[in-house]
Motif scaffolding. Structure first.
Motif, short mmCIF file in Angstrom:
data_model
loop_
_atom_site.label_atom_id
_atom_site.label_comp_id
_atom_site.label_asym_id
_atom_site.label_seq_id
_atom_site.Cartn_x
_atom_site.Cartn_y
_atom_site.Cartn_z
N PRO A 93 0.82 -1.34 -0.09
CA PRO A 93 -0.16 -0.26 -0.03
C PRO A 93 0.81 1.18 0.10
O PRO A 93 1.95 1.51 0.73
CB PRO A 93 -0.82 -0.26 1.38
N HIS A 94 0.44 2.35 -0.79
CA HIS A 94 0.93 3.55 -0.87
C HIS A 94 0.46 4.52 0.02
O HIS A 94 0.53 5.79 0.24
CB HIS A 94 1.03 4.15 -2.27
N GLY B 15 5.53 6.21 -2.04
CA GLY B 15 6.36 7.22 -2.56
C GLY B 15 7.72 6.91 -1.99
O GLY B 15 8.23 6.08 -0.97
N GLY B 16 8.72 7.65 -2.43
CA GLY B 16 10.30 7.76 -2.03
C GLY B 16 10.93 7.29 -3.03
O GLY B 16 10.57 7.05 -4.15
N GLY C 117 10.34 8.02 -8.81
CA GLY C 117 11.08 9.27 -8.81
C GLY C 117 12.41 9.02 -9.55
O GLY C 117 12.71 8.09 -9.79
N SER C 118 12.74 10.05 -9.98
CA SER C 118 13.73 10.02 -11.02
C SER C 118 15.12 9.54 -10.46
O SER C 118 16.11 9.17 -11.17
CB SER C 118 14.13 11.73 -11.72
N ARG C 119 15.43 9.55 -9.06
CA ARG C 119 16.36 9.03 -8.28
C ARG C 119 16.29 7.99 -7.59
O ARG C 119 17.17 7.50 -6.88
CB ARG C 119 17.01 10.24 -7.52
N THR C 120 15.22 7.12 -8.13
CA THR C 120 15.05 5.84 -7.24
C THR C 120 16.11 4.71 -7.39
O THR C 120 16.98 4.73 -8.42
CB THR C 120 13.75 5.36 -8.18
N VAL D 92 14.56 -1.03 -11.04
CA VAL D 92 14.56 0.09 -12.48
C VAL D 92 13.25 0.78 -12.36
O VAL D 92 12.26 0.65 -12.13
CB VAL D 92 14.49 -0.91 -13.58
N PRO D 93 13.73 2.22 -12.45
CA PRO D 93 12.70 3.21 -12.46
C PRO D 93 11.85 3.30 -13.84
O PRO D 93 12.42 3.42 -14.68
CB PRO D 93 13.43 4.53 -11.93
N SER D 94 10.42 3.18 -13.49
CA SER D 94 9.63 3.55 -14.40
C SER D 94 9.01 4.98 -14.13
O SER D 94 8.14 5.01 -13.25
CB SER D 94 8.50 2.53 -14.64
N VAL D 95 9.44 5.74 -14.82
CA VAL D 95 9.30 7.43 -14.40
C VAL D 95 8.19 7.89 -15.24
O VAL D 95 7.89 7.72 -16.35
CB VAL D 95 10.39 8.13 -14.88
#
Length: 280
Positions: free
Chosen positions: A130-131, A166-167, A193-196, A200-203
């Motif tokens: 959960p978010h 998030g985070g 987020g762009s700095r995850t 692998v980030p899905s931005v």
């Protein structure tokens, strides 16, 4: 846009019951989009309440059928990503399930999703936690579901997309995946987020987030998280957004980033060839 390569939206929903469905795909294609990863919507949003593992199949089948129609529209193709939305645990607990009972049902749903990977139509599975704030028992059960998703993904040899809070620091989650045999390169943080760090980030395809991801120099993908909800048209981002952002990247001299987003990272994470699956 003088570009004839693939354009992939890594996380988009289609709602064949209440939403635009194929019309949204046509909007994406008209804007230049070629490939989609289509995530099944939460079961209850499609009118399905689950009380047994087999109940997940109705939502999965609706998504597979929507993807088949989408592929007919696209110059490339679409793939289903199937799984269990992490908010289901709260819905089940509200209906009288204990967190442990909800956990077991959700784990069974993930195993059903893996059957769709093994049998061919699905590319990957989705899971997460959960978010929003939950009590300790629900949080513990949710983490157990996510760990099980990693084991299922390792067994099915497929990536796992995650819907979480998030985070940007998710190295522990990537470690959990590797402990269960799933390489961290096959763990994708949806709505990243762009700095995850870790998966692998899905931005989300907003300019500041894309610029931040490029600065990091790590593989990433782009998504809209379009939810295909008639009560929230265009939410989260509309289906034209990833093609438009791709055009912007090309206009600003980021050809390498375009190739990373639409060719290199999808091949690395999912084992797909977005160029070979592009007509003409």
């Amino acid at each position: 846009m003088d570009y004839e390569g693939p354009i992939l939206d890594d996380h988009l929903h289609l709602d064949p019951v209440n939403g635009q469905d194929t019309a949204a795909v046509e909007t994406f294609a008209d804007a230049g989009g070629t490939h989609l990863l289509v995530l099944n919507k939460p079961s209850w949003s499609l009118g399905v309440e689950v009380d047994a593992a087999a109940d997940f199949r109705e939502g999965f089948d609706l998504t597979v059928e929507a993807v088949e129609r989408a592929t007919e529209v696209l110059d490339g193709r679409a793939w289903p990503v199937l799984g269990v939305h992490p908010a289901l645990i709260s819905r089940l607990v509200d209906r009288g399930y204990t967190p442990e009972e909800a956990r077991d049902l959700m784990c069974a749903g993930l195993e059903v999703a893996a059957e769709y990977v093994d049998d061919g139509p699905a590319l990957a599975i989705k899971s997460g936690r959960p978010h929003y704030d939950v009590d300790e028992a629900v949080w513990t059960a949710s983490n157990a579901v996510m760990r099980h998703a990693f084991a299922v993904g390792a067994e099915a040899d497929c990536a796992v997309q995650l819907h979480t809070e998030g985070g940007e620091a998710f190295g522990d989650i990537a470690d959990w995946a590797e402990e269960r045999g799933l390489p961290r390169e096959q763990v994708v943080k949806h709505f990243a987020g762009s700095r995850t760090v870790g998966p692998v980030p899905s931005v989300l395809a907003k300019k500041p987030k894309i610029e931040g991801a490029i600065e990091q120099g790590r593989p990433f993908m782009l998504e809209t998280d379009f939810i295909d909800d008639p009560d929230r048209p265009g939410a989260v981002l509309g289906p034209k957004t990833v093609p438009r952002r791709t055009r912007w990247l090309l206009e600003t001299g980021h050809e390498d980033a375009v190739r990373t987003v639409h060719v290199g990272t999808p091949a690395r994470v999912y084992g797909i060839d977005t160029e070979a699956t592009l007509e003409g």
